[in-house]
Design a protein around this motif. Structure first.
Motif, mmCIF file in Angstrom:
data_model
loop_
_atom_site.group_PDB
_atom_site.id
_atom_site.type_symbol
_atom_site.label_atom_id
_atom_site.label_comp_id
_atom_site.label_asym_id
_atom_site.label_seq_id
_atom_site.Cartn_x
_atom_site.Cartn_y
_atom_site.Cartn_z
ATOM 1 N N ASP A 195 16.658 43.222 108.155
ATOM 2 C CA ASP A 195 15.052 42.988 107.360
ATOM 3 C C ASP A 195 15.016 43.652 106.083
ATOM 4 O O ASP A 195 14.623 42.840 105.380
ATOM 5 N N ARG A 196 15.499 44.584 106.023
ATOM 6 C CA ARG A 196 15.599 45.314 104.434
ATOM 7 C C ARG A 196 16.377 44.149 103.514
ATOM 8 O O ARG A 196 15.879 43.963 102.839
ATOM 9 N N HIS A 197 17.465 43.802 103.945
ATOM 10 C CA HIS A 197 18.377 42.845 103.127
ATOM 11 C C HIS A 197 17.498 41.613 102.957
ATOM 12 O O HIS A 197 17.862 41.093 101.925
ATOM 13 N N ARG A 198 17.050 40.896 104.004
ATOM 14 C CA ARG A 198 16.243 39.878 103.953
ATOM 15 C C ARG A 198 15.383 39.775 102.815
ATOM 16 O O ARG A 198 15.151 39.115 101.932
ATOM 17 N N ILE A 199 14.367 41.101 103.084
ATOM 18 C CA ILE A 199 13.428 41.032 102.101
ATOM 19 C C ILE A 199 13.556 41.255 100.679
ATOM 20 O O ILE A 199 12.870 40.967 99.594
ATOM 21 N N LEU A 200 14.526 42.474 100.485
ATOM 22 C CA LEU A 200 15.001 42.789 99.344
ATOM 23 C C LEU A 200 15.934 42.231 98.420
ATOM 24 O O LEU A 200 16.250 42.629 97.312
ATOM 25 N N GLY A 201 16.830 41.193 99.190
ATOM 26 C CA GLY A 201 18.021 40.719 98.801
ATOM 27 C C GLY A 201 17.728 39.570 97.738
ATOM 28 O O GLY A 201 18.643 38.979 97.360
ATOM 29 N N GLY A 202 16.544 39.133 97.319
ATOM 30 C CA GLY A 202 16.315 38.219 96.387
ATOM 31 C C GLY A 202 16.230 36.632 96.936
ATOM 32 O O GLY A 202 16.753 35.639 96.111
ATOM 33 N N GLY B 131 10.464 56.469 109.400
ATOM 34 C CA GLY B 131 10.949 56.514 110.759
ATOM 35 C C GLY B 131 10.889 55.173 111.535
ATOM 36 O O GLY B 131 10.001 54.408 111.206
ATOM 37 N N ILE B 132 11.638 55.205 112.555
ATOM 38 C CA ILE B 132 11.616 53.798 113.286
ATOM 39 C C ILE B 132 11.365 54.253 114.724
ATOM 40 O O ILE B 132 12.343 54.886 115.424
ATOM 41 N N GLU B 133 10.226 54.159 115.480
ATOM 42 C CA GLU B 133 9.888 54.784 116.401
ATOM 43 C C GLU B 133 8.791 53.634 117.434
ATOM 44 O O GLU B 133 7.824 53.140 116.438
ATOM 45 N N ILE B 134 8.931 53.563 118.481
ATOM 46 C CA ILE B 134 7.855 52.719 119.093
ATOM 47 C C ILE B 134 6.459 54.078 119.219
ATOM 48 O O ILE B 134 6.492 54.873 120.211
ATOM 49 N N SER B 135 5.491 53.375 118.643
ATOM 50 C CA SER B 135 4.268 54.320 118.531
ATOM 51 C C SER B 135 2.984 53.343 118.317
ATOM 52 O O SER B 135 3.215 52.421 117.500
ATOM 53 N N ASP B 136 2.091 53.561 118.761
ATOM 54 C CA ASP B 136 0.877 52.983 118.575
ATOM 55 C C ASP B 136 0.440 52.791 116.929
ATOM 56 O O ASP B 136 -0.314 51.765 116.731
ATOM 57 N N ASP B 137 0.719 53.837 116.282
ATOM 58 C CA ASP B 137 0.248 53.946 115.047
ATOM 59 C C ASP B 137 1.563 53.438 114.057
ATOM 60 O O ASP B 137 1.082 53.394 112.862
ATOM 61 N N ALA B 138 2.404 53.131 114.554
ATOM 62 C CA ALA B 138 3.756 52.628 113.784
ATOM 63 C C ALA B 138 3.280 51.065 113.057
ATOM 64 O O ALA B 138 2.608 50.201 113.662
ATOM 65 N N ILE B 139 3.803 50.904 111.999
ATOM 66 C CA ILE B 139 3.653 49.481 111.191
ATOM 67 C C ILE B 139 4.565 48.751 112.061
ATOM 68 O O ILE B 139 5.850 49.053 111.895
ATOM 69 N N ASP B 140 4.108 47.382 112.226
ATOM 70 C CA ASP B 140 5.194 46.551 112.842
ATOM 71 C C ASP B 140 6.232 45.982 111.692
ATOM 72 O O ASP B 140 5.693 45.877 110.371
ATOM 73 N N LEU B 141 7.418 45.979 111.813
ATOM 74 C CA LEU B 141 8.442 45.837 110.935
ATOM 75 C C LEU B 141 8.168 44.466 110.234
ATOM 76 O O LEU B 141 8.139 44.585 108.782
ATOM 77 N N PRO B 142 7.614 43.351 110.635
ATOM 78 C CA PRO B 142 7.649 41.972 109.872
ATOM 79 C C PRO B 142 6.333 42.473 108.854
ATOM 80 O O PRO B 142 6.196 41.578 107.958
ATOM 81 N N SER B 143 5.384 43.352 108.925
ATOM 82 C CA SER B 143 4.487 43.672 108.196
ATOM 83 C C SER B 143 4.625 44.621 107.167
ATOM 84 O O SER B 143 3.851 45.233 106.175
ATOM 85 N N PHE B 144 5.904 45.498 107.184
ATOM 86 C CA PHE B 144 6.109 46.654 106.537
ATOM 87 C C PHE B 144 6.960 46.168 105.075
ATOM 88 O O PHE B 144 7.871 45.477 105.052
ATOM 89 N N LYS B 145 6.472 46.772 103.975
ATOM 90 C CA LYS B 145 6.984 46.774 102.562
ATOM 91 C C LYS B 145 7.996 47.793 102.361
ATOM 92 O O LYS B 145 7.669 48.884 102.384
ATOM 93 N N HIS B 146 9.355 47.356 102.498
ATOM 94 C CA HIS B 146 10.485 48.414 102.378
ATOM 95 C C HIS B 146 10.400 48.994 101.167
ATOM 96 O O HIS B 146 10.478 48.154 99.890
ATOM 97 N N PRO B 147 10.564 50.427 101.131
ATOM 98 C CA PRO B 147 10.574 50.908 99.613
ATOM 99 C C PRO B 147 11.946 50.781 99.200
ATOM 100 O O PRO B 147 13.088 50.565 99.897
#
Length: 186
Positions: free
Chosen positions: A145-152, A83-99
């Protein structure tokens, strides 16, 4: 890039945002797109994208699914719902490891992710901004972000103006046969 992803909007209310998300998803290599309980329309492909000069004809390139409820969303086996949502419990995108296998879902323009959808999500992420972004823009940022991180891609240079390291060439493994595997040879 290995793996696959799909992306959709929960309770979408503006056809233009869905059309924009579809075209962007096509550009970033999504496997499918979807809408859950759309408020103003049921997407039928070309109806949403034809007015937005979609030269890629995304509606002909990507499967699109309409779901009535969060419970109806089909998440492939081994895939994580993010889920992509503004929430206090959410993980900041720059710290998220995309599955490697992911289905991303955003809340609609005038609402957040439904409680039922939030409950289904394996992870909740947020884009660390000062205020809410347009839903199609938020989707584009997550896909980039997904493309940048997982794109090699290689790491960025440390200093501004330095040339980046070249992308490492793909290394193919050696030929494997059943006979070699049984004998213990590589």
């Amino acid at each position: 890039m290995r793996g696959y992803f799909g992306i959709g909007i929960d309770q979408a209310s503006k056809a233009g945002n869905v059309g924009n998300l579809i075209r962007t998803a096509h550009a970033f290599g999504a496997s499918f797109v979807f809408a859950v309980n759309p408020k103003a329309y049921a997407h039928s492909g070309e109806l949403v994208t034809k007015d937005f000069t979609d030269t890629s004809k995304s509606h002909l390139q990507l499967p699109f699914f309409n779901y009535a409820t969060a419970a109806d969303v089909e998440v492939p086996q081994g895939c994580q719902l993010v889920g992509i949502e503004i929430s206090d419990d959410a993980i900041d995108l720059p710290s998220f490891k995309h599955p490697p296998q992911a289905v991303y879902v955003l809340g609609g323009e005038r609402s957040s992710l439904s409680a039922d959808m939030m409950e289904r999500c394996d992870s909740i992420i947020k884009i660390p901004t000062k205020f809410s972004l347009n839903v199609a823009t938020a989707g584009a940022i997550v896909m980039y972000d997904r493309h940048r991180i997982l794109g090699g891609y290689p790491e960025r240079p440390l200093m501004t103006g330095q040339a980046p390291e070249p992308k490492a060439p793909h290394v193919f493994g050696g030929v494997k046969t059943r006979r070699a595997k049984k004998s213990g040879a590589s």
